[in-house]
Design a protein around this motif. Structure first.
Motif, PDB file in Angstrom:
ATOM      1  N   TRP A   1      -4.877   7.177 -10.993  1.00  0.00           N
ATOM      2  CA  TRP A   1      -6.019   6.667 -11.749  1.00  0.00           C
ATOM      3  C   TRP A   1      -6.600   5.427 -11.078  1.00  0.00           C
ATOM      4  CZ3 TRP A   1      -6.172   2.230 -15.136  1.00  0.00           C
ATOM      5  CH2 TRP A   1      -7.345   2.150 -15.877  1.00  0.00           C
ATOM      6  N   ILE A   2      -5.738   4.527 -10.627  1.00  0.00           N
ATOM      7  CA  ILE A   2      -6.199   3.312  -9.948  1.00  0.00           C
ATOM      8  C   ILE A   2      -6.874   3.665  -8.626  1.00  0.00           C
ATOM      9  CG2 ILE A   2      -5.422   1.198  -8.797  1.00  0.00           C
ATOM     10  CD1 ILE A   2      -3.309   0.978 -11.062  1.00  0.00           C
ATOM     11  N   ALA A   3      -6.281   4.570  -7.839  1.00  0.00           N
ATOM     12  CA  ALA A   3      -6.877   4.975  -6.559  1.00  0.00           C
ATOM     13  C   ALA A   3      -8.250   5.607  -6.782  1.00  0.00           C
ATOM     14  CB  ALA A   3      -5.956   5.943  -5.825  1.00  0.00           C
ATOM     15  N   ASP A   4      -8.370   6.433  -7.807  1.00  0.00           N
ATOM     16  CA  ASP A   4      -9.662   7.043  -8.115  1.00  0.00           C
ATOM     17  C   ASP A   4     -10.684   5.985  -8.524  1.00  0.00           C
ATOM     18  OD1 ASP A   4     -11.405   9.374  -8.641  1.00  0.00           O
ATOM     19  OD2 ASP A   4     -11.221   8.721 -10.735  1.00  0.00           O
ATOM     20  N   SER A   5     -10.264   5.017  -9.292  1.00  0.00           N
ATOM     21  CA  SER A   5     -11.169   3.946  -9.718  1.00  0.00           C
ATOM     22  C   SER A   5     -11.611   3.092  -8.540  1.00  0.00           C
ATOM     23  CB  SER A   5     -10.488   3.069 -10.769  1.00  0.00           C
ATOM     24  OG  SER A   5     -10.196   3.824 -11.915  1.00  0.00           O
ATOM     25  N   VAL A   6     -10.725   2.837  -7.600  1.00  0.00           N
ATOM     26  CA  VAL A   6     -11.086   2.088  -6.392  1.00  0.00           C
ATOM     27  C   VAL A   6     -12.120   2.871  -5.591  1.00  0.00           C
ATOM     28  CG1 VAL A   6     -10.224   1.281  -4.160  1.00  0.00           C
ATOM     29  CG2 VAL A   6      -8.948   0.777  -6.235  1.00  0.00           C
ATOM     30  N   ALA A   7     -11.904   4.168  -5.440  1.00  0.00           N
ATOM     31  CA  ALA A   7     -12.855   5.000  -4.694  1.00  0.00           C
ATOM     32  C   ALA A   7     -14.227   5.004  -5.374  1.00  0.00           C
ATOM     33  CB  ALA A   7     -12.324   6.431  -4.565  1.00  0.00           C
TER      34      ALA A   7
ATOM     35  N   ARG B   1     -18.300   2.985  -4.094  1.00  0.00           N
ATOM     36  CA  ARG B   1     -19.606   3.638  -3.929  1.00  0.00           C
ATOM     37  C   ARG B   1     -20.746   2.640  -4.020  1.00  0.00           C
ATOM     38  NH1 ARG B   1     -19.957   8.772  -7.607  1.00  0.00           N
ATOM     39  NH2 ARG B   1     -21.871   8.952  -6.435  1.00  0.00           N
ATOM     40  N   THR B   2     -20.526   1.499  -4.681  1.00  0.00           N
ATOM     41  CA  THR B   2     -21.527   0.456  -4.797  1.00  0.00           C
ATOM     42  C   THR B   2     -21.112  -0.700  -3.889  1.00  0.00           C
ATOM     43  OG1 THR B   2     -21.767   1.058  -7.112  1.00  0.00           O
ATOM     44  CG2 THR B   2     -22.772  -1.007  -6.426  1.00  0.00           C
ATOM     45  N   PRO B   3     -21.724  -0.819  -2.701  1.00  0.00           N
ATOM     46  CA  PRO B   3     -21.277  -1.831  -1.742  1.00  0.00           C
ATOM     47  C   PRO B   3     -21.363  -3.263  -2.261  1.00  0.00           C
ATOM     48  CG  PRO B   3     -22.790  -0.287  -0.719  1.00  0.00           C
ATOM     49  CD  PRO B   3     -22.788   0.008  -2.184  1.00  0.00           C
TER      50      PRO B   3
ATOM     51  N   THR C   1     -15.237  -7.315  -5.120  1.00  0.00           N
ATOM     52  CA  THR C   1     -14.810  -7.742  -6.449  1.00  0.00           C
ATOM     53  C   THR C   1     -13.995  -6.643  -7.120  1.00  0.00           C
ATOM     54  OG1 THR C   1     -16.811  -9.058  -6.653  1.00  0.00           O
ATOM     55  CG2 THR C   1     -15.609  -8.589  -8.676  1.00  0.00           C
ATOM     56  N   ALA C   2     -14.458  -5.407  -7.007  1.00  0.00           N
ATOM     57  CA  ALA C   2     -13.748  -4.284  -7.630  1.00  0.00           C
ATOM     58  C   ALA C   2     -12.385  -4.074  -6.983  1.00  0.00           C
ATOM     59  CB  ALA C   2     -14.582  -3.021  -7.524  1.00  0.00           C
ATOM     60  N   ALA C   3     -12.316  -4.192  -5.653  1.00  0.00           N
ATOM     61  CA  ALA C   3     -11.034  -4.010  -4.969  1.00  0.00           C
ATOM     62  C   ALA C   3     -10.025  -5.054  -5.436  1.00  0.00           C
ATOM     63  CB  ALA C   3     -11.233  -4.091  -3.462  1.00  0.00           C
TER      64      ALA C   3
ATOM     65  N   CYS D   1       3.827   6.203  -3.078  1.00  0.00           N
ATOM     66  CA  CYS D   1       2.448   5.969  -2.681  1.00  0.00           C
ATOM     67  C   CYS D   1       1.555   7.117  -3.138  1.00  0.00           C
ATOM     68  CB  CYS D   1       2.404   5.842  -1.165  1.00  0.00           C
ATOM     69  SG  CYS D   1       0.764   5.581  -0.511  1.00  0.00           S
ATOM     70  N   VAL D   2       0.312   6.754  -3.471  1.00  0.00           N
ATOM     71  CA  VAL D   2      -0.740   7.727  -3.743  1.00  0.00           C
ATOM     72  C   VAL D   2      -1.911   7.347  -2.851  1.00  0.00           C
ATOM     73  CG1 VAL D   2      -2.407   8.530  -5.443  1.00  0.00           C
ATOM     74  CG2 VAL D   2      -0.042   8.214  -6.109  1.00  0.00           C
ATOM     75  N   ALA D   3      -2.442   8.300  -2.109  1.00  0.00           N
ATOM     76  CA  ALA D   3      -3.596   8.043  -1.238  1.00  0.00           C
ATOM     77  C   ALA D   3      -4.711   9.016  -1.598  1.00  0.00           C
ATOM     78  CB  ALA D   3      -3.207   8.200   0.218  1.00  0.00           C
ATOM     79  N   LEU D   4      -5.931   8.474  -1.626  1.00  0.00           N
ATOM     80  CA  LEU D   4      -7.089   9.272  -1.975  1.00  0.00           C
ATOM     81  C   LEU D   4      -8.162   9.003  -0.920  1.00  0.00           C
ATOM     82  CD1 LEU D   4      -8.519  11.101  -4.056  1.00  0.00           C
ATOM     83  CD2 LEU D   4      -9.301   9.018  -5.170  1.00  0.00           C
ATOM     84  N   ALA D   5      -8.509  10.018  -0.140  1.00  0.00           N
ATOM     85  CA  ALA D   5      -9.532   9.879   0.883  1.00  0.00           C
ATOM     86  C   ALA D   5     -10.903  10.124   0.274  1.00  0.00           C
ATOM     87  CB  ALA D   5      -9.279  10.870   2.026  1.00  0.00           C
ATOM     88  N   PHE D   6     -11.902   9.348   0.747  1.00  0.00           N
ATOM     89  CA  PHE D   6     -13.259   9.514   0.249  1.00  0.00           C
ATOM     90  C   PHE D   6     -14.241   9.037   1.307  1.00  0.00           C
ATOM     91  CE2 PHE D   6     -11.876   5.301  -0.902  1.00  0.00           C
ATOM     92  CZ  PHE D   6     -12.983   4.503  -0.716  1.00  0.00           C
ATOM     93  N   THR D   7     -15.489   9.444   1.150  1.00  0.00           N
ATOM     94  CA  THR D   7     -16.553   8.970   2.030  1.00  0.00           C
ATOM     95  C   THR D   7     -17.528   8.153   1.213  1.00  0.00           C
ATOM     96  OG1 THR D   7     -17.867  10.953   1.682  1.00  0.00           O
ATOM     97  CG2 THR D   7     -16.384  10.941   3.574  1.00  0.00           C
ATOM     98  N   LYS D   8     -18.170   7.241   1.886  1.00  0.00           N
ATOM     99  CA  LYS D   8     -19.125   6.378   1.178  1.00  0.00           C
ATOM    100  C   LYS D   8     -20.500   7.013   1.163  1.00  0.00           C
ATOM    101  CE  LYS D   8     -16.906   2.022   1.981  1.00  0.00           C
ATOM    102  NZ  LYS D   8     -17.071   0.672   2.409  1.00  0.00           N
TER     103      LYS D   8
END
Length: 123
Positions: free
Chosen positions: A36-42, A46-48, A53-55, A116-123
């Motif tokens: 859930w945290i990894a998804d929220s970080v991703a 999306r908003t540079p 602050t979000a991280a 560990c949980v890793a979630l890959a994403f593109t901006k």
């Protein structure tokens, strides 16, 4: 006498099964929180404008929710990875036993005793 011995062994087996179930349920809850945290970080990335602050906010959340939790972001080659790590307490396996745990977390090696949980994403 035989009946009492059989009941005692059966009761010990049931207790061991319940303890194992409780440990695995706790571990699953931690993995769920980390995902859930990894998804929220991703999503926050999306908003540079609010990314830093979000991280920081989600890293603070990971620290408060997970034991020694750390949320981080790694970028490279057009793909970013939101990674959440935490200290996991696992029973050490006996010789020859296998624990179903991946060797790495999104390409990064994690120390023993760390999940560990890793979630890959593109901006």
């Amino acid at each position: 006498m035989l009946g009492v011995a059989l009941m005692a062994v059966t009761a010990l087996g049931v207790i061991a099964g319940q303890l194992w179930t409780a440990r695995e349920a706790r571990a699953m809850a931690m993995r769920e929180q980390a995902a859930w945290i990894a998804d929220s970080v991703a999503e926050a990335m999306r908003t540079p404008a609010s990314a830093d602050t979000a991280a920081t906010q989600w890293n603070t959340r990971a620290t408060s929710v997970l034991p020694h939790g750390v949320a981080s972001i790694e970028e490279g080659a057009g793909v970013a990875v939101a990674r959440v790590t935490w200290t996991s307490v696992r029973d050490l396996p006996a010789n020859g036993e296998v624990i179903d745990k991946p060797e790495s977390c999104g390409g990064a090696d994690v120390p023993t005793g760390t999940s560990c949980v890793a979630l890959a994403f593109t901006k």
